[in-house]
Structures are given as C-alpha cells and as structure tokens.
Write a protein that holds these residues in place. Structure first.
Motif, PDB file in Angstrom:
ATOM      1  N   ARG A 111      48.175   3.147 -19.446  1.00  0.00           N
ATOM      2  CA  ARG A 111      48.172   2.546 -18.311  1.00  0.00           C
ATOM      3  C   ARG A 111      48.681   1.550 -17.466  1.00  0.00           C
ATOM      4  O   ARG A 111      49.716   1.605 -16.908  1.00  0.00           O
ATOM      5  CB  ARG A 111      46.564   2.673 -18.098  1.00  0.00           C
ATOM      6  N   GLY A 128      52.673   2.285 -17.855  1.00  0.00           N
ATOM      7  CA  GLY A 128      52.722   2.771 -16.984  1.00  0.00           C
ATOM      8  C   GLY A 128      53.308   2.765 -15.149  1.00  0.00           C
ATOM      9  O   GLY A 128      53.924   2.692 -14.963  1.00  0.00           O
ATOM     10  N   LEU A 129      52.623   1.564 -15.816  1.00  0.00           N
ATOM     11  CA  LEU A 129      52.340   1.216 -13.942  1.00  0.00           C
ATOM     12  C   LEU A 129      53.926  -0.028 -14.691  1.00  0.00           C
ATOM     13  O   LEU A 129      54.573  -0.412 -13.546  1.00  0.00           O
ATOM     14  CB  LEU A 129      50.795  -0.102 -14.262  1.00  0.00           C
ATOM     15  N   GLU A 130      54.003  -0.421 -15.544  1.00  0.00           N
ATOM     16  CA  GLU A 130      55.606  -1.549 -16.179  1.00  0.00           C
ATOM     17  C   GLU A 130      56.540  -0.697 -15.293  1.00  0.00           C
ATOM     18  O   GLU A 130      56.890  -1.128 -14.620  1.00  0.00           O
ATOM     19  CB  GLU A 130      55.066  -1.897 -17.050  1.00  0.00           C
ATOM     20  N   LEU A 131      56.635   0.884 -16.163  1.00  0.00           N
ATOM     21  CA  LEU A 131      57.617   1.246 -16.143  1.00  0.00           C
ATOM     22  C   LEU A 131      57.756   1.753 -14.488  1.00  0.00           C
ATOM     23  O   LEU A 131      58.716   2.007 -13.586  1.00  0.00           O
ATOM     24  CB  LEU A 131      57.525   3.011 -16.471  1.00  0.00           C
ATOM     25  N   LYS A 132      56.857   2.117 -13.100  1.00  0.00           N
ATOM     26  CA  LYS A 132      57.014   2.203 -12.237  1.00  0.00           C
ATOM     27  C   LYS A 132      58.007   1.085 -11.096  1.00  0.00           C
ATOM     28  O   LYS A 132      58.398   0.974 -10.282  1.00  0.00           O
ATOM     29  CB  LYS A 132      55.490   2.512 -11.385  1.00  0.00           C
ATOM     30  N   ILE A 133      56.681   0.094 -11.780  1.00  0.00           N
ATOM     31  CA  ILE A 133      57.250  -1.181 -11.449  1.00  0.00           C
ATOM     32  C   ILE A 133      59.170  -1.026 -11.095  1.00  0.00           C
ATOM     33  O   ILE A 133      59.460  -1.897 -10.385  1.00  0.00           O
ATOM     34  CB  ILE A 133      56.540  -2.420 -11.673  1.00  0.00           C
ATOM     35  N   GLU A 170      61.080   0.878 -12.034  1.00  0.00           N
ATOM     36  CA  GLU A 170      61.504   2.078 -11.533  1.00  0.00           C
ATOM     37  C   GLU A 170      61.804   1.125  -9.400  1.00  0.00           C
ATOM     38  O   GLU A 170      63.304   1.454  -9.080  1.00  0.00           O
ATOM     39  CB  GLU A 170      61.260   3.502 -10.770  1.00  0.00           C
ATOM     40  N   MET A 171      61.065   0.735  -9.326  1.00  0.00           N
ATOM     41  CA  MET A 171      60.611   0.740  -7.871  1.00  0.00           C
ATOM     42  C   MET A 171      61.791  -0.897  -7.453  1.00  0.00           C
ATOM     43  O   MET A 171      62.397  -0.837  -6.548  1.00  0.00           O
ATOM     44  CB  MET A 171      59.418  -0.101  -7.745  1.00  0.00           C
ATOM     45  N   HIS A 218      65.287   1.160  -7.563  1.00  0.00           N
ATOM     46  CA  HIS A 218      65.321   1.675  -6.292  1.00  0.00           C
ATOM     47  C   HIS A 218      65.574   0.341  -4.900  1.00  0.00           C
ATOM     48  O   HIS A 218      66.769   1.054  -4.334  1.00  0.00           O
ATOM     49  CB  HIS A 218      64.667   2.557  -5.688  1.00  0.00           C
TER      50      HIS A 218
END
Length: 229
Positions: free
Chosen positions: A58, A61-66, A68-69, A72
C-alpha cells in the motif's frame, strides 16, 4: 451467535469475527498461530508478516501516486511558464501588423509545434493586403464559425492545412477558431489558427481542448487590434 456444525460457512465465520471484536482478545494465541500464504511465493507466513507485506504494498502504491502527482505538477508549471512567455510576447508587440507572426512564431517555439499558421478576415483596411488576410474561402469561414471548440484529429485534407509550410507531412491537426467578442459558435469568428504535426497522435480526437481554447482566446484578444470594427 451459534452455528449448526453442518451449516457453517466461511461467510458465517467472517460475520461472527466481524461482530465479535473481543474474540481475539480472549484467544490472543491464535494471532501468532495463524499462517497465511505469501503473495510472493507459496511459503506460509504469519498474520503479522502478511499484514506488513500488505502495508508495504500500500505504501509503495501511495509513493507511486505521489511521484505521479509531482510529475504532473512540474509539467503544469512548465506549461504555465511557456504560456506566460508567449502572452508576454503578444503584449510587447508594438506594431499590430506583426501580431500574426508573433502568435505563430512564439507558439511554435514555446510549445515545440512543428508547423503553424493563421488567417484573419474582416481585417481593417490598413492590413487587408498583408499575407495573413489572404486566401480564405467562404467554406473555411463557415467551418470556423461552426466550431464550438477547437478541432483535434487526423488531417483529412482540410483546406486550412494548405496554409502550413509542408501540408503533405501533416498527419494530425488542431484547428482553433479565433473570435472577437462573443465566443459562442457561429458568432464573432475573425480567423483560424492551424497547428500541424507529422505525429498522428499529437492532436487526437480524444484529447482535451481546454488549453487550446485558452490559446485561442488569448490570440483572439491580441489580434482583435487588426479587425475592422
């Protein structure tokens, strides 16, 4: 809650444990004894170890989302900087007759657009003989007036694509209507901005047009100095 020995199901067990929070407090030794299958092989692991693996997954997954954010966000800042420089160039243009060239030249430079061109109509008499006011058919004017939003997609032989330096090499195209005053489709069309690329995916039918819409609004505001009122 009680179960018949023959009728017990996994759902019954799950419901019982969910509704009996004190069960593992009374039977704490079970937590240490429970063995689960690891997702990283067939070996058995303890409940605590399995929970740690789930937490690590988990967190990953959160690190990958960060990441990506952040990416962007950096891309948005870069786009805003380019748009700022382009807008500044429009404001600094002292001679109105130079504006069409500034719009196209700086737009290509800032956003790495292979080919771009524009045409205007209903221009003031002082600019009617300049290249950007030539070669616009009634069909192009009607088509532009009908556009509620910029068109993006394959170059299917649009007449306006012939304004580009090398139209034969353009496979995808963006057509951005330029308007003076009212922005609704069918009203106030004063010109058309054409962006072309040899990359068929550069301007696709499913891409968002919000950015191109803003570019069209800014270009229209600058070019309105050339229009006959």
């Amino acid at each position: 809650m009680s179960f018949g020995v023959q009728g017990i199901t996994e759902a019954d067990i799950a419901n019982y444990l969910a509704n009996t929070p004190g069960f593992f407090e009374r039977h704490a030794e079970l937590l240490a004894a429970i063995q689960l299958t690891s997702p990283h092989g067939q070996r058995a692991v303890s409940l605590q170890e399995r929970q740690m693996e789930m937490l690590r997954e988990r967190i990953k997954g959160l690190e990958l989302k960060i990441v990506e954010m952040i990416r962007h966000g950096q891309e948005n800042v870069a786009i805003a900087d380019r748009l700022h420089r382009w807008t500044r160039a429009l404001l600094l243009a002292a001679n109105p007759a130079d504006l069409p060239d500034v719009v196209v030249r700086d737009l290509k430079h800032e956003f790495m657009i292979p080919q771009a061109a524009l045409r205007l109509w209903n221009v003031a008499d002082a600019y009617a003989g300049l290249p950007f006011a030539q070669g616009v058919s009634d069909d192009v004017k009607s088509f532009t007036a009908s556009l509620g939003l910029p068109y993006c997609g394959l170059n299917s032989g649009f007449e306006a694509s012939q304004w580009l330096d090398d139209p034969a090499s353009v496979t995808s195209i963006a057509l951005v209507p330029l308007r003076h005053g009212a922005v609704e489709a069918g009203r106030g069309a004063i010109g058309l901005l054409v962006l072309g690329s040899p990359d068929p995916t550069r301007y696709s039918a499913d891409m968002g047009t919000e950015f191109l819409l803003r570019v069209g609004e800014l270009a229209s505001a600058a070019l309105s100095r050339l229009i006959r009122l």
